[in-house]
Design a protein around this motif. Structure first.
Motif, short mmCIF file in Angstrom:
data_model
loop_
_atom_site.label_atom_id
_atom_site.label_comp_id
_atom_site.label_asym_id
_atom_site.label_seq_id
_atom_site.Cartn_x
_atom_site.Cartn_y
_atom_site.Cartn_z
N LYS A 7 1.04 -1.11 -0.09
CA LYS A 7 0.26 -0.03 -0.15
C LYS A 7 0.53 1.14 -0.01
O LYS A 7 0.49 2.37 -0.48
CB LYS A 7 -1.04 -0.18 1.14
N ARG B 266 3.81 2.05 -1.03
CA ARG B 266 4.14 1.35 -3.00
C ARG B 266 3.20 2.24 -2.80
O ARG B 266 4.11 3.07 -4.57
CB ARG B 266 4.72 0.75 -3.26
N ASP B 267 2.24 2.45 -3.68
CA ASP B 267 1.11 2.93 -4.61
C ASP B 267 1.28 4.38 -3.97
O ASP B 267 1.04 4.71 -5.01
CB ASP B 267 -0.13 2.09 -3.90
N ILE B 268 0.95 4.44 -2.89
CA ILE B 268 1.13 5.66 -2.16
C ILE B 268 2.10 6.50 -3.36
O ILE B 268 2.18 8.11 -3.01
CB ILE B 268 1.35 5.94 -0.51
N ALA C 196 4.13 5.86 -5.47
CA ALA C 196 3.87 5.98 -6.74
C ALA C 196 3.10 6.98 -7.14
O ALA C 196 3.57 7.25 -8.63
CB ALA C 196 3.99 4.58 -7.80
N LYS C 197 2.18 7.17 -6.53
CA LYS C 197 1.30 8.01 -7.39
C LYS C 197 1.14 9.59 -6.73
O LYS C 197 1.28 10.08 -7.70
CB LYS C 197 -0.35 7.53 -6.82
N LYS C 198 1.93 9.50 -5.86
CA LYS C 198 1.51 10.92 -5.34
C LYS C 198 3.20 11.61 -5.25
O LYS C 198 4.23 11.15 -5.11
CB LYS C 198 1.41 11.16 -4.29
#
Length: 342
Positions: free
Chosen positions: A64, A66-68, A70-72
């Motif tokens: 989770k 890593r997703d944050i 990568a997006k912000k």
């Protein structure tokens, strides 16, 4: 009046309120001390039982984060989240390199603090460990083949005098031995190759590094079988020369009338040669008066071997291996619970 002048010059006591109000300071006022904060009514700290995140929970949380990331943009992510993301990433790398993790809860709290017990599974705890200094590195050869000790010894559990070997097999031909014999026959121009027997023996302290390495490779990291030295007569280790090719362990005193097989494994390339069958037969004969139970992965073909020996499936436990398998593992996390009734 003199009386009125004297009353105006009197200094107020601690019980009385000061007759003036101080102006607001431009500097930061001193906060209350921690003791006064804890002594205030209805202001006690919450008492919660916190537990450390397991390896699976850390992996899911790292996904989770890593997703944050990568997006912000990195500037919009709070410093606390970035710091936590870095710590989880370091722990993931250390696990892949089989390096010890730094957990502050496992450190001794004081000079005379007792060492915490390491729980192996829900049935037994680690009560004995190999006497080895923490700074001493275990050599690769010791993890692979161990050392050599061939002598009689006494079991700490039953007091029996145990022989250095249980059985010697000169007939079985595992796939690895067959391949090496064919290579020797081809390279040596038709000379009849020689092969060593497969020796089955009880576990000894010099076997522990190689046994741990084999089980960690086949199951999950962090396995330590030092406790089995307390009951070596309920164990079996298969050796080809000095190479450990299989091992099996049974915990004899799980219940009043129940024993438990904790691990049984055969090295890849040595399977389907009767090694696992003999080890299972040996364990069932050493504990012939009690029921024997075990857990096996739902996708493990060894369940058919257990059924040949009379084990029956009693239940299927969902997510049994969640706390054991690495979070990136693709193996099944469900387990069958089997029992051999006596």
């Amino acid at each position: 009046d003199e009386s009125s002048d004297e009353s105006d010059n009197e200094i107020p006591t601690k019980e009385d309120k000061y007759p003036y109000v101080a102006s607001k300071s431009l500097f930061r006022t001193s906060s209350k001390s921690r003791t006064s904060f804890l002594e205030e009514d209805n202001c006690s700290l919450p008492k919660t039982n916190t537990e450390m995140l397991g390896e699976y929970e850390e992996g899911e949380l790292l996904k989770k984060l890593r997703d944050i990331v990568a997006k912000k943009p990195i500037e919009e992510i709070p410093e606390e989240i970035r710091r936590y993301y870095r710590k989880l990433s370091v722990r993931e790398v250390k696990r892949k390199l089989l390096q010890p993790l730094h957990n502050i809860d496992t450190l001794p709290q004081g000079i005379n603090a007792k060492k915490r017990e390491i729980i192996l599974d829900r049935f037994h705890q680690l009560t004995c460990s190999v006497k080895m200094s923490e700074d001493e590195d275990v050599k690769f050869s010791s993890r692979l083949v161990g050392n050599v000790q061939q002598e009689l010894f006494q079991s700490p559990y039953s007091g029996r005098i145990l022989q250095p070997y249980v059985y010697r097999d000169s007939v079985s031909m595992p796939q690895w031995v067959k391949m090496m014999c064919e290579l020797q026959f081809t390279v040596n121009d038709g000379e009849i190759p020689s092969r060593a027997p497969i020796d089955y023996c009880y576990v000894r302290p010099h076997h522990i590094p190689a046994v741990n390495s084999l089980l960690q490779r086949l199951f999950w990291p962090g396995i330590d079988m030092s406790e089995c030295l307390m009951y070596p007569d309920f164990s079996v280790v298969a050796l080809y020369k000095r190479l450990i090719i299989g091992c099996a362990f049974l915990v004899p005193d799980v219940g009043h009338n129940e024993a438990y097989i904790s691990f049984m494994a055969v090295r890849p390339g040595w399977q389907k040669a009767g090694i696992g069958s003999f080890m299972l037969y040996h364990l069932t004969q050493t504990c012939s008066e009690k029921d024997i139970t075990l857990h096996v992965s739902a996708t493990n073909s060894a369940v058919f071997l257990y059924q040949k020996f009379g084990f029956k499936i009693e239940e299927m436990i969902l997510d049994f291996y969640d706390k054991y398998l690495p979070w990136e593992s693709t193996d099944s996390r469900h387990a069958f619970f089997l029992r051999l009734k006596r």
